[in-house]
Design a protein around this motif. Structure first.
Motif, mmCIF file in Angstrom:
data_model
loop_
_atom_site.group_PDB
_atom_site.id
_atom_site.type_symbol
_atom_site.label_atom_id
_atom_site.label_comp_id
_atom_site.label_asym_id
_atom_site.label_seq_id
_atom_site.Cartn_x
_atom_site.Cartn_y
_atom_site.Cartn_z
ATOM 1 N N LEU A 1 44.287 39.280 57.738
ATOM 2 C CA LEU A 1 43.989 38.950 56.336
ATOM 3 C C LEU A 1 45.262 38.547 55.585
ATOM 4 N N PRO B 1 48.120 35.813 53.442
ATOM 5 C CA PRO B 1 49.077 34.760 53.796
ATOM 6 C C PRO B 1 50.022 35.179 54.917
ATOM 7 N N GLY C 1 36.804 33.035 53.005
ATOM 8 C CA GLY C 1 36.647 34.476 52.778
ATOM 9 C C GLY C 1 35.942 35.172 53.922
ATOM 10 N N THR C 2 36.012 34.584 55.109
ATOM 11 C CA THR C 2 35.288 35.149 56.243
ATOM 12 C C THR C 2 35.968 36.394 56.803
ATOM 13 N N SER D 1 47.277 28.693 52.457
ATOM 14 C CA SER D 1 48.537 29.421 52.601
ATOM 15 C C SER D 1 48.433 30.541 53.619
ATOM 16 N N SER D 2 47.192 30.977 53.924
ATOM 17 C CA SER D 2 47.100 32.064 54.901
ATOM 18 C C SER D 2 46.832 31.529 56.304
ATOM 19 N N LYS D 3 46.921 30.219 56.470
ATOM 20 C CA LYS D 3 46.617 29.646 57.788
ATOM 21 C C LYS D 3 47.907 29.224 58.500
ATOM 22 N N GLY E 1 43.403 35.823 43.102
ATOM 23 C CA GLY E 1 43.411 36.377 44.467
ATOM 24 C C GLY E 1 44.456 37.465 44.645
ATOM 25 N N GLY F 1 44.176 40.179 46.034
ATOM 26 C CA GLY F 1 43.603 41.516 45.874
ATOM 27 C C GLY F 1 43.422 41.914 44.421
ATOM 28 N N ILE G 1 41.073 45.723 50.574
ATOM 29 C CA ILE G 1 41.626 44.352 50.644
ATOM 30 C C ILE G 1 43.084 44.334 50.196
ATOM 31 N N LEU H 1 46.326 43.540 52.541
ATOM 32 C CA LEU H 1 47.260 42.454 52.196
ATOM 33 C C LEU H 1 48.685 42.990 52.154
ATOM 34 N N ILE I 1 48.799 41.649 44.823
ATOM 35 C CA ILE I 1 49.875 41.966 45.759
ATOM 36 C C ILE I 1 50.756 40.732 45.942
ATOM 37 N N MET J 1 49.121 36.971 39.522
ATOM 38 C CA MET J 1 48.580 35.941 40.398
ATOM 39 C C MET J 1 48.358 34.618 39.664
ATOM 40 N N GLN K 1 51.459 32.827 40.074
ATOM 41 C CA GLN K 1 51.615 32.386 41.471
ATOM 42 C C GLN K 1 50.582 31.329 41.852
ATOM 43 N N VAL L 1 47.434 31.766 42.597
ATOM 44 C CA VAL L 1 46.598 32.195 43.718
ATOM 45 C C VAL L 1 45.174 32.425 43.189
#
Ligand code: ADP
Length: 535
Positions: free
Chosen positions: A48, A50, A101-102, A170-172, A417, A419, A454, A458, A487, A497, A500, A502
């Motif tokens: 979960l 970035p 969001g999977t 960004s989390s990929k 986002g 969290g 969550i 994170l 976070i 956030m 940022q 997000v």
């Protein structure tokens, strides 16, 4: 199985196999199911955010996939347990409905199960837990709406959309190029979107990839790219103002079917047959030319002789084009697919400004670009990358980004986002718990604790101390009454956030909470598990 008779002589069947089945009842069943659900969630937890880890999965035939997309990880895992399968389906439904969001939805469900286990141990009935969760999920759902923001964008101001897609990317693995990819995704969605009706047909976006080049070379083509080339190397590589015949019928001389018998016993007869075939094909070519076609795209192949003839008659052709691609070409060029050759007519031809063949590097790899189409709504994202795994992961990441952009066009509300939305909901649910006099209160409080999973995950995945970080952020949210603190995974220096940039879509987050609660309720309500014992 045995047939027996009761005292009135009525037959009945005794199923001996029942003895061979193992059976779990009551609390044992619930605990076993919770353990299975938690096990699946634990796998995804580290992916979960970035800074989440990637998973490498090897299929039985040796194909390797590297990804951190929750739905893909679970789909490729060969799970046997039925409850684990439910979690897989949970992730798939989030993917199907929302597209992003999977991972989060499974982590959330896992955490709800964990909390439920504690409540069960304290002797609270599963139904009361399920009811409490349902109440809490509704509170969280409404609270999300309350803290959401409308978010303005237009066809000329796409920056906000790009920013949101960047959060997803960004989390990929592909986050190195997130700006380029986010822009491509947004432009692609806007090209096929109907902003007035707030509708987007993602089927009009074709995602094609080819190994080679750099990820930065990924481009958006306003048209269709087909991984094929002209059937003959001497055919023109560029056709302007192309009129395209799109054929799903064979485009070659008819072959004698097995049912008919042709006796060829002399050279003359063979010559005659050949001439006949050639004449037939010649007529087909002539027919194409008569209706005005300057390019033929066929689903089927034709042999070398036909190919040669086509080259001679100056009618470029492309063969072996897949059905889905043909459909897209037809939509883009405004043409009609011709299933019977006799039906070919001028108004069925598709129109494209330029059809060109592009070759890549020194290899023989060539692709066909169909651009400036009559109906420019179909677009193609053409991904380049070092290897097949990279291209596949880019496709999956782009899918998420495309879905996010589509969701925002459908409903332009966002929550923040990192969290932050979960922490805010957790505080709201906790506060609401006191209003309920019954045992549900415990379940509602547990729901609030579960929401913390969550931000905890994170923080943990980013190498921060999870509990310290969470408590600091939570108290900051309450003190400043600011639901945007989350976070700071990337160590930017602020946990606002909003600063940022997000964002996540409101409907995505709401769906996560609803789906996770539904599955957990379903699992809690199972109190008897009958399965074959060798299982
Ligand atoms: P999913 O498959 O659920 O989308 P991801 O691995 O994409 O899972 O992680 C999404 C989570 O990461 C969301 O909760 C999102 O808010 C958070 N996130 C994404 N980018 C950032 C960031 N730059 N800072 C903090 N959190 C982020």
């Amino acid at each position: 199985m045995a047939l027996a008779f009761d005292e009135f002589g009525r037959p009945f069947i005794i199923l001996r196999e029942q003895e061979k089945k193992s059976r779990l009842r009551g609390l044992d069943a619930q605990k076993a199911n919770i353990a299975a659900g938690k096990a699946v969630a634990r796998i995804l937890r580290t992916s979960l955010g970035p800074k989440g880890m990637d998973k490498m999965l090897q299929s039985p035939d040796g194909d390797v996939t590297i990804t951190n997309d929750g739905a893909t990880i679970l789909e490729q895992m060969d799970v046997d347990n039925q409850i684990a399968k439910l979690m897989v389906e949970l992730s798939c439904s989030q993917d199907y409905e929302i597209g992003d969001g999977t991972t989060g939805v499974v982590v959330m469900a896992g955490s709800l199960l964990e909390q439920a286990e504690k409540l069960l141990e304290r002797g609270i009935h599963p139904i009361r837990i399920a009811e409490g969760y349902e109440l809490a999920s509704r509170i969280a759902f409404d609270h999300l709406e309350h803290i959401s923001h409308k978010f303005e964008f237009s066809a000329t101001n796409i920056e906000p959309l790009v920013q949101t897609c960047m959060t997803t990317l960004s989390s990929k693995i592909v986050n190195r190029c997130k700006r380029t990819l986010a822009e491509i995704a947004v432009k692609a969605v806007l090209a096929v979107a109907d902003l007035e009706r707030k509708d987007v047909n993602l089927d009009l976006i074709k995602v094609e990839g080819k190994v080679g080049g750099k990820l930065e070379d990924t481009e958006l083509v306003y048209g269709i790219i087909v991984d094929k080339d002209m059937s003959h190397p001497q055919m023109p590589k560029r056709i302007e103002d192309a009129k395209i015949a799109i054929l799903t019928c064979p485009f070659e001389p008819p072959k004698p079917k097995t049912k008919h018998k042709v006796d060829i016993d002399t050279v003359e007869k063979f010559q005659m047959l050949r001439e006949q075939e050639q004449k037939y094909f010649d007529e087909m070519v002539q027919k194409c030319k008569d209706v005005g076609a300057t390019l033929v795209i066929c689903q089927w192949g034709f042999d070398d002789e036909a190919n040669h003839l086509l080259m001679h008659r100056n009618l470029p052709a492309v063969r072996w084009v897949g059905g889905v691609e043909l459909e897209l070409i037809a939509i883009a060029t405004g043409g009609r697919i011709v299933p019977r050759f006799q039906e070919l007519s001028p108004e069925k031809l598709g129109k494209a400004g330029i059809v060109r063949e592009k070759s890549f590097g020194t290899t023989k790899d060539r692709m066909l670009y169909i651009e400036q189409c009559a109906n420019s709504r179909a677009v193609t994202i053409f991904i380049r990358g070092g290897n097949k795994m990279m291209i596949e992961e880019t496709k999956r990441s782009l899918h998420d980004a495309l879905c996010v952009a589509r969701n925002l066009i459908r409903n332009n509300s966002i929550v923040y986002g990192g969290g932050s939305a979960e922490i805010s909901c957790s505080v709201a649910v906790e506060a609401a718990a006191d209003r309920y006099p019954g045992v549900e209160q415990y379940a509602i409080r547990s729901f609030a604790d579960a929401l913390d999973a969550i931000p905890l995950a994170l923080a943990e995945n980013s190498g921060l101390s999870p509990i310290d970080t969470l408590t600091a952020v939570k108290s900051q949210q309450v003190k400043e009454s600011n639901p945007h603190c989350g976070i700071d995974c990337n160590d930017v220096g602020t946990n606002h956030m909003k600063e940022q940039n997000v964002f996540e879509t409101l409907i995505g987050k709401q769906q996560q909470i609803l789906l996770a609660t539904q599955v957990v309720k379903m699992i809690l309500k199972i109190d008897d598990v009958i399965s074959p014992s060798d299982y």
